[in-house]
Design a protein around this motif. Sequence first.
Motif, PDB file in Angstrom:
ATOM      1  N   ASP A  15     -35.343 -18.434  14.941  1.00  0.00           N
ATOM      2  CA  ASP A  15     -35.388 -19.145  16.213  1.00  0.00           C
ATOM      3  C   ASP A  15     -36.411 -20.272  16.091  1.00  0.00           C
ATOM      4  O   ASP A  15     -37.574 -20.022  15.780  1.00  0.00           O
ATOM      5  CB  ASP A  15     -35.790 -18.202  17.340  1.00  0.00           C
ATOM      6  CG  ASP A  15     -34.732 -17.143  17.607  1.00  0.00           C
ATOM      7  OD1 ASP A  15     -33.551 -17.419  17.336  1.00  0.00           O
ATOM      8  OD2 ASP A  15     -35.087 -16.050  18.084  1.00  0.00           O
ATOM      9  N   ILE A  16     -35.968 -21.476  16.329  1.00  0.00           N
ATOM     10  CA  ILE A  16     -36.877 -22.614  16.211  1.00  0.00           C
ATOM     11  C   ILE A  16     -37.803 -22.712  17.412  1.00  0.00           C
ATOM     12  O   ILE A  16     -39.028 -22.765  17.272  1.00  0.00           O
ATOM     13  CB  ILE A  16     -36.092 -23.931  16.074  1.00  0.00           C
ATOM     14  CG1 ILE A  16     -35.226 -23.906  14.810  1.00  0.00           C
ATOM     15  CG2 ILE A  16     -37.054 -25.122  16.018  1.00  0.00           C
ATOM     16  CD1 ILE A  16     -34.364 -25.136  14.655  1.00  0.00           C
ATOM     17  N   CYS A  17     -37.201 -22.749  18.601  1.00  0.00           N
ATOM     18  CA  CYS A  17     -37.983 -22.963  19.813  1.00  0.00           C
ATOM     19  C   CYS A  17     -37.129 -22.603  21.024  1.00  0.00           C
ATOM     20  O   CYS A  17     -35.909 -22.458  20.906  1.00  0.00           O
ATOM     21  CB  CYS A  17     -38.417 -24.430  19.914  1.00  0.00           C
ATOM     22  SG  CYS A  17     -37.009 -25.580  20.012  1.00  0.00           S
ATOM     23  N   PRO A  18     -37.734 -22.455  22.186  1.00  0.00           N
ATOM     24  CA  PRO A  18     -36.950 -22.195  23.404  1.00  0.00           C
ATOM     25  C   PRO A  18     -36.184 -23.438  23.822  1.00  0.00           C
ATOM     26  O   PRO A  18     -36.563 -24.553  23.472  1.00  0.00           O
ATOM     27  CB  PRO A  18     -38.017 -21.809  24.436  1.00  0.00           C
ATOM     28  CG  PRO A  18     -39.240 -22.519  23.974  1.00  0.00           C
ATOM     29  CD  PRO A  18     -39.175 -22.484  22.471  1.00  0.00           C
ATOM     30  N   ALA A  19     -35.107 -23.216  24.572  1.00  0.00           N
ATOM     31  CA  ALA A  19     -34.325 -24.353  25.059  1.00  0.00           C
ATOM     32  C   ALA A  19     -33.735 -24.036  26.422  1.00  0.00           C
ATOM     33  O   ALA A  19     -34.382 -24.207  27.439  1.00  0.00           O
ATOM     34  CB  ALA A  19     -33.234 -24.720  24.050  1.00  0.00           C
ATOM     35  N   GLU A  74     -42.014 -16.539  28.667  1.00  0.00           N
ATOM     36  CA  GLU A  74     -42.695 -16.356  29.940  1.00  0.00           C
ATOM     37  C   GLU A  74     -44.214 -16.307  29.777  1.00  0.00           C
ATOM     38  O   GLU A  74     -44.961 -16.709  30.674  1.00  0.00           O
ATOM     39  CB  GLU A  74     -42.190 -15.070  30.608  1.00  0.00           C
ATOM     40  CG  GLU A  74     -40.732 -15.164  31.055  1.00  0.00           C
ATOM     41  CD  GLU A  74     -40.213 -13.872  31.640  1.00  0.00           C
ATOM     42  OE1 GLU A  74     -40.886 -12.824  31.448  1.00  0.00           O
ATOM     43  OE2 GLU A  74     -39.147 -13.891  32.278  1.00  0.00           O
ATOM     44  N   LYS A  75     -44.653 -15.845  28.622  1.00  0.00           N
ATOM     45  CA  LYS A  75     -46.091 -15.722  28.375  1.00  0.00           C
ATOM     46  C   LYS A  75     -46.707 -17.018  27.861  1.00  0.00           C
ATOM     47  O   LYS A  75     -47.868 -17.338  28.182  1.00  0.00           O
ATOM     48  CB  LYS A  75     -46.341 -14.606  27.355  1.00  0.00           C
ATOM     49  CG  LYS A  75     -47.798 -14.398  26.991  1.00  0.00           C
ATOM     50  CD  LYS A  75     -47.957 -13.300  25.956  1.00  0.00           C
ATOM     51  CE  LYS A  75     -49.412 -13.124  25.551  1.00  0.00           C
ATOM     52  NZ  LYS A  75     -49.581 -12.063  24.518  1.00  0.00           N
ATOM     53  N   SER A  76     -45.938 -17.783  27.082  1.00  0.00           N
ATOM     54  CA  SER A  76     -46.514 -18.938  26.388  1.00  0.00           C
ATOM     55  C   SER A  76     -46.049 -20.303  26.895  1.00  0.00           C
ATOM     56  O   SER A  76     -46.845 -21.247  26.932  1.00  0.00           O
ATOM     57  CB  SER A  76     -46.201 -18.835  24.880  1.00  0.00           C
ATOM     58  OG  SER A  76     -46.686 -17.629  24.341  1.00  0.00           O
ATOM     59  N   ILE A  77     -44.777 -20.415  27.257  1.00  0.00           N
ATOM     60  CA  ILE A  77     -44.231 -21.710  27.650  1.00  0.00           C
ATOM     61  C   ILE A  77     -44.427 -22.004  29.138  1.00  0.00           C
ATOM     62  O   ILE A  77     -44.995 -23.032  29.524  1.00  0.00           O
ATOM     63  CB  ILE A  77     -42.729 -21.803  27.300  1.00  0.00           C
ATOM     64  CG1 ILE A  77     -42.528 -21.676  25.790  1.00  0.00           C
ATOM     65  CG2 ILE A  77     -42.142 -23.113  27.830  1.00  0.00           C
ATOM     66  CD1 ILE A  77     -43.065 -22.825  24.991  1.00  0.00           C
ATOM     67  N   PHE A  78     -43.959 -21.080  29.980  1.00  0.00           N
ATOM     68  CA  PHE A  78     -44.022 -21.318  31.423  1.00  0.00           C
ATOM     69  C   PHE A  78     -45.444 -21.549  31.938  1.00  0.00           C
ATOM     70  O   PHE A  78     -45.655 -22.438  32.771  1.00  0.00           O
ATOM     71  CB  PHE A  78     -43.358 -20.169  32.182  1.00  0.00           C
ATOM     72  CG  PHE A  78     -41.851 -20.176  32.069  1.00  0.00           C
ATOM     73  CD1 PHE A  78     -41.137 -21.357  32.032  1.00  0.00           C
ATOM     74  CD2 PHE A  78     -41.145 -18.985  32.000  1.00  0.00           C
ATOM     75  CE1 PHE A  78     -39.753 -21.370  31.929  1.00  0.00           C
ATOM     76  CE2 PHE A  78     -39.760 -18.978  31.892  1.00  0.00           C
ATOM     77  CZ  PHE A  78     -39.062 -20.176  31.855  1.00  0.00           C
ATOM     78  N   PRO A  79     -46.452 -20.783  31.477  1.00  0.00           N
ATOM     79  CA  PRO A  79     -47.813 -21.022  31.983  1.00  0.00           C
ATOM     80  C   PRO A  79     -48.313 -22.444  31.716  1.00  0.00           C
ATOM     81  O   PRO A  79     -48.981 -23.035  32.571  1.00  0.00           O
ATOM     82  CB  PRO A  79     -48.654 -19.988  31.229  1.00  0.00           C
ATOM     83  CG  PRO A  79     -47.699 -18.871  30.960  1.00  0.00           C
ATOM     84  CD  PRO A  79     -46.403 -19.554  30.644  1.00  0.00           C
ATOM     85  N   LEU A  80     -47.993 -22.988  30.551  1.00  0.00           N
ATOM     86  CA  LEU A  80     -48.431 -24.352  30.234  1.00  0.00           C
ATOM     87  C   LEU A  80     -47.761 -25.375  31.138  1.00  0.00           C
ATOM     88  O   LEU A  80     -48.394 -26.340  31.589  1.00  0.00           O
ATOM     89  CB  LEU A  80     -48.121 -24.671  28.763  1.00  0.00           C
ATOM     90  CG  LEU A  80     -48.983 -23.965  27.717  1.00  0.00           C
ATOM     91  CD1 LEU A  80     -48.523 -24.342  26.312  1.00  0.00           C
ATOM     92  CD2 LEU A  80     -50.454 -24.320  27.896  1.00  0.00           C
ATOM     93  N   LEU A  81     -46.485 -25.153  31.416  1.00  0.00           N
ATOM     94  CA  LEU A  81     -45.766 -26.084  32.281  1.00  0.00           C
ATOM     95  C   LEU A  81     -46.192 -25.930  33.739  1.00  0.00           C
ATOM     96  O   LEU A  81     -46.342 -26.927  34.458  1.00  0.00           O
ATOM     97  CB  LEU A  81     -44.258 -25.852  32.149  1.00  0.00           C
ATOM     98  CG  LEU A  81     -43.640 -26.264  30.804  1.00  0.00           C
ATOM     99  CD1 LEU A  81     -42.206 -25.762  30.703  1.00  0.00           C
ATOM    100  CD2 LEU A  81     -43.683 -27.784  30.634  1.00  0.00           C
TER     101      LEU A  81
END
Length: 202
Positions: A15-19, A74-81
Amino acid sequence: MQIFPSNKNKTIAFDICPANIVFNYYAKKLGKDYDKGGAIAKSGQVNIEVLKQLNALSYYKLKAQRSLGREWIEKSIFPLLEKSNLSIEDKMATAIEHSAFQIAAVLNKNQLKNLLITGGGAYNTFLVERIKVHTKCKLIIPDKTTIEFKEAILFAFLGVLRFTEQVNCLSSVTGAKRDNIGGAIYFGGSNLMLNKKLETSN
């Protein structure tokens, strides 16, 4: 998203990254199931500082045998955004740019010449446009059937390999010590002995 480049005659996949999980999450906040063509994201502005934070996540430094789950997103991407206080459009624009950058980085690092894009991402023309900005790799958008059913076709192929007792799980992908045959086949009542044979052969 996954990628299958050839590395010393070995197949690797990860998996490269979320999309789409991220894109759809914010589209739903605007009352839409998804961002058609990436139009909402295209109307926003990329926040460079948040983009840098996303690209600096430690996941992207891991070896090829890596996998993403919704929990990590949910732990890494959403908090930053979320802590950025950006508009939804700007969050989506930044998320698209993040995905495009990471996908292109893998393509460029492995010197890949072609990329087959399937699934929902194939319909996100803005995402495809942004990937093209970061790489010279040729992006291939196949027919609708392949776009929507590639994963089902691949799982059917894995089943065929299992049925014919051929390797369907590669150590170069999983990081395991050796290749193996994964899965069990059940035929029902009158074939219990065949079931047992297949299970013990794994």
